[in-house]
Scaffold this active site. Structure first.
Site, PDB file in Angstrom:
ATOM      1  N   TYR A 139      11.334  15.716  11.552  1.00  0.00           N
ATOM      2  CA  TYR A 139      12.448  14.804  11.787  1.00  0.00           C
ATOM      3  C   TYR A 139      13.696  15.272  11.039  1.00  0.00           C
ATOM      4  O   TYR A 139      14.769  15.446  11.630  1.00  0.00           O
ATOM      5  CB  TYR A 139      12.074  13.387  11.357  1.00  0.00           C
ATOM      6  CG  TYR A 139      13.251  12.445  11.299  1.00  0.00           C
ATOM      7  CD1 TYR A 139      14.043  12.219  12.422  1.00  0.00           C
ATOM      8  CD2 TYR A 139      13.588  11.779  10.117  1.00  0.00           C
ATOM      9  CE1 TYR A 139      15.133  11.361  12.366  1.00  0.00           C
ATOM     10  CE2 TYR A 139      14.666  10.924  10.059  1.00  0.00           C
ATOM     11  CZ  TYR A 139      15.440  10.721  11.187  1.00  0.00           C
ATOM     12  OH  TYR A 139      16.519   9.876  11.130  1.00  0.00           O
ATOM     13  N   PHE A 206       3.078   1.000  -1.813  1.00  0.00           N
ATOM     14  CA  PHE A 206       2.477   2.309  -2.065  1.00  0.00           C
ATOM     15  C   PHE A 206       2.970   2.902  -3.380  1.00  0.00           C
ATOM     16  O   PHE A 206       4.014   3.546  -3.438  1.00  0.00           O
ATOM     17  CB  PHE A 206       2.775   3.256  -0.896  1.00  0.00           C
ATOM     18  CG  PHE A 206       2.192   2.786   0.407  1.00  0.00           C
ATOM     19  CD1 PHE A 206       0.846   2.963   0.683  1.00  0.00           C
ATOM     20  CD2 PHE A 206       2.990   2.146   1.351  1.00  0.00           C
ATOM     21  CE1 PHE A 206       0.297   2.518   1.879  1.00  0.00           C
ATOM     22  CE2 PHE A 206       2.451   1.703   2.546  1.00  0.00           C
ATOM     23  CZ  PHE A 206       1.096   1.890   2.812  1.00  0.00           C
TER      24      PHE A 206
END
Length: 322
Positions: A139, A206
């Site tokens: 990306y 996370f």
């Protein structure tokens, strides 16, 4: 007439809302991730594809296009790793077809929606435009490729362009008419709000042992309307001839931690989130925050909306249940 590629998507539709106040606008979108209902009724809508020569010929030959804004990239980092071909086909090859159409019809003003992913994992507290571009996923690489192509087109063909690199777009239009709606949803604020609305069982955080004040990652969030405002300033600079080429970061210069975002969502909504602490994700840096000093000096842009503003507007949108 301003052509907005991807104007039915999240950021593109908010851009169109701002543009139609001052300009005539045509939107080209294939609705693969965008929504027809998100396009302002004052804009002309054409269902078509960024990489389809026929669709582009039809738009450029029908409307007097003076500038193009490009929001039609695929933008999921994880997906780009497992399916890089999709990202290079759409984000690079299809964008090349768009640039060739612009060259054919002698449209030379281009504003490109880029990303902080071009920087990879920088070892700097504050990311400037001079920070080395070392993307770590397809990306980010696909976006950087187009930035490099634009530089070559400017030298060879006289293209004028502004590249805007930003981090996490957030919030919704002030009236609550349009907002963020992705399938799947990967952005923190809408995920938290979905959980608070009972649409998710929990929120995963996370990592809680980063070298940050509360142990969670810090990221830069910008209200989607602030992003649209920066694009308007960039457009004016191009059309008035004040800029030929430029690259700008868009950031708030501070950053907000994951816990701070969740706690602000709780305060705005009056609801308690169900957080589950999880292990760090590979490649997640502790802090990604942009300096916007350059764009402030040259275009006068500065982030206007606070984290509370972003979340309050997003809550107004998500509460509608659309």
């Amino acid at each position: 007439m301003i052509l907005v590629i991807g104007g039915a998507g999240y950021i593109g539709s908010h851009m169109v809302k701002e543009l139609v106040k001052e300009k005539e606008v045509v939107v080209l979108d294939n609705l693969s991730t965008g929504h027809r209902w998100a396009v302002d009724e004052k804009a002309i809508f054409v269902e078509g594809d960024l990489g389809d020569v026929g669709d582009l010929d039809s738009v450029f030959s029908t409307y007097g296009i003076e500038a193009v804004m490009h929001f039609a990239a695929n933008s999921l980092v994880g997906e780009s790793v497992v399916d890089p071909m999709k990202y290079y086909q759409n984000n690079v090859a299809a964008t090349m077809i768009l640039l060739e159409a612009m060259k054919k019809y002698e449209v030379k003003n281009f504003i490109f929606s880029s990303t902080a992913a071009v920087y990879g994992v920088p070892k700097f507290e504050l990311i400037t435009e001079e920070t080395p571009t070392l993307p770590i996923n397809p990306y980010g690489r696909s976006k950087l490729m187009i930035e490099q192509i634009l530089a070559d087109y400017a030298r060879a063909y006289g293209f004028h362009y502004v590249v805007l690199r930003y981090f996490n777009a957030a919030g919704a239009y002030g009236t609550g008419e349009i907002g963020e709606k992705h399938y799947p949803e990967t952005h923190l604020i809408p995920i938290v709000l979905q959980q608070l609305l009972g649409e998710r069982e929990s929120i995963f955080v996370f990592g809680s042992d980063y070298d940050t004040p509360d142990g969670t990652c810090i990221r830069d969030y910008i209200h989607v309307t602030d992003i649209a405002r920066a694009h308007m300033l960039a457009l004016d600079a191009l059309l008035l001839g004040n800029k030929e080429t430029a690259i700008y970061n868009l950031g708030n210069g501070l950053g907000y931690s994951v816990k701070e975002v969740i706690e602000t969502c709780e305060k705005v909504t009056g609801k308690q989130a169900n957080m589950i602490m999880a292990n760090r994700r590979e490649g997640d840096p502790a802090r990604l925050v942009a300096s916007s000093e350059k764009v402030f000096k040259e275009l006068g842009w500065k982030a206007k909306y606070s984290l509370v503003d972003m979340i309050a507007s997003a809550w107004k949108w998500h509460s509608r249940g659309i």
